[in-house]
Motif scaffolding. Sequence first.
Motif, PDB file in Angstrom:
ATOM      1  N   GLU A   1       0.716  -1.229   0.064  1.00  0.00           N
ATOM      2  CA  GLU A   1      -0.034   0.097  -0.061  1.00  0.00           C
ATOM      3  C   GLU A   1       1.040   1.132   0.095  1.00  0.00           C
ATOM      4  OE1 GLU A   1      -3.838   1.821   2.657  1.00  0.00           O
ATOM      5  OE2 GLU A   1      -2.184   0.444   3.412  1.00  0.00           O
ATOM      6  N   LEU A   2       0.405   2.236  -0.741  1.00  0.00           N
ATOM      7  CA  LEU A   2       1.406   3.403  -0.858  1.00  0.00           C
ATOM      8  C   LEU A   2       0.323   4.493  -0.801  1.00  0.00           C
ATOM      9  CD1 LEU A   2       4.164   3.973  -3.230  1.00  0.00           C
ATOM     10  CD2 LEU A   2       2.501   5.512  -3.334  1.00  0.00           C
ATOM     11  N   LEU A   3       0.614   5.657  -0.015  1.00  0.00           N
ATOM     12  CA  LEU A   3      -0.042   7.069  -0.317  1.00  0.00           C
ATOM     13  C   LEU A   3       1.021   7.921  -0.886  1.00  0.00           C
ATOM     14  CD1 LEU A   3      -2.534   8.770   0.431  1.00  0.00           C
ATOM     15  CD2 LEU A   3      -1.245   9.219   2.822  1.00  0.00           C
ATOM     16  N   ALA A   4       0.655   8.572  -1.820  1.00  0.00           N
ATOM     17  CA  ALA A   4       1.509   9.780  -2.546  1.00  0.00           C
ATOM     18  C   ALA A   4       0.863  10.832  -2.626  1.00  0.00           C
ATOM     19  CB  ALA A   4       1.873   9.151  -4.216  1.00  0.00           C
ATOM     20  N   ILE A   5       1.442  11.957  -2.386  1.00  0.00           N
ATOM     21  CA  ILE A   5       0.849  13.393  -2.216  1.00  0.00           C
ATOM     22  C   ILE A   5       1.716  14.245  -2.791  1.00  0.00           C
ATOM     23  CG2 ILE A   5       0.204  15.149  -0.578  1.00  0.00           C
ATOM     24  CD1 ILE A   5       0.136  12.968   1.641  1.00  0.00           C
ATOM     25  N   GLY A   6       0.960  14.891  -3.753  1.00  0.00           N
ATOM     26  CA  GLY A   6       2.156  15.995  -4.502  1.00  0.00           C
ATOM     27  C   GLY A   6       1.351  16.408  -5.951  1.00  0.00           C
ATOM     28  N   ASP A   7       2.168  17.076  -6.739  1.00  0.00           N
ATOM     29  CA  ASP A   7       1.381  17.569  -7.920  1.00  0.00           C
ATOM     30  C   ASP A   7       0.795  16.612  -8.968  1.00  0.00           C
ATOM     31  OD1 ASP A   7       3.423  17.497 -10.454  1.00  0.00           O
ATOM     32  OD2 ASP A   7       4.605  18.235  -8.645  1.00  0.00           O
ATOM     33  N   GLU A   8       0.236  16.818  -9.729  1.00  0.00           N
ATOM     34  CA  GLU A   8      -0.451  15.883 -10.717  1.00  0.00           C
ATOM     35  C   GLU A   8       0.582  15.256 -11.699  1.00  0.00           C
ATOM     36  OE1 GLU A   8      -3.774  13.812 -12.100  1.00  0.00           O
ATOM     37  OE2 GLU A   8      -3.948  15.355 -10.609  1.00  0.00           O
ATOM     38  N   ILE A   9       1.440  15.775 -12.278  1.00  0.00           N
ATOM     39  CA  ILE A   9       2.399  14.984 -12.992  1.00  0.00           C
ATOM     40  C   ILE A   9       3.178  14.193 -12.216  1.00  0.00           C
ATOM     41  CG2 ILE A   9       4.428  15.814 -14.301  1.00  0.00           C
ATOM     42  CD1 ILE A   9       3.013  18.372 -15.233  1.00  0.00           C
TER      43      ILE A   9
END
Length: 91
Positions: free
Chosen positions: A45-53
């Motif tokens: 499981e991975l949670l990624a947070i940032g800009d769309e690209i």
Amino acid sequence: MERRAVRLRITGIVQGVGYRWWAERQAQDLSLDGWVRNCPDGSVELLAIGDEIALERMIDACRGGPPDATVQLVQTLAADDDGTVGFASRA
């Protein structure tokens, strides 16, 4: 710049092959915040947070994974930004 969050569930041969370490490096290279962890069912499981690209690049990278992994499926789910700063592997 607006931050967005996605939660990924990666299935296949993804534990015991360096997937978490690899994902951590990928996310750091993309300047993403969040975390990655192994799940009891053998998935990651991975949670990624940032800009769309950067998020799209991370999702694409996770479909391949590290050399010893065999990724069967990457499920992408909307998630809330939990305020995590930096990217790390969790137990």
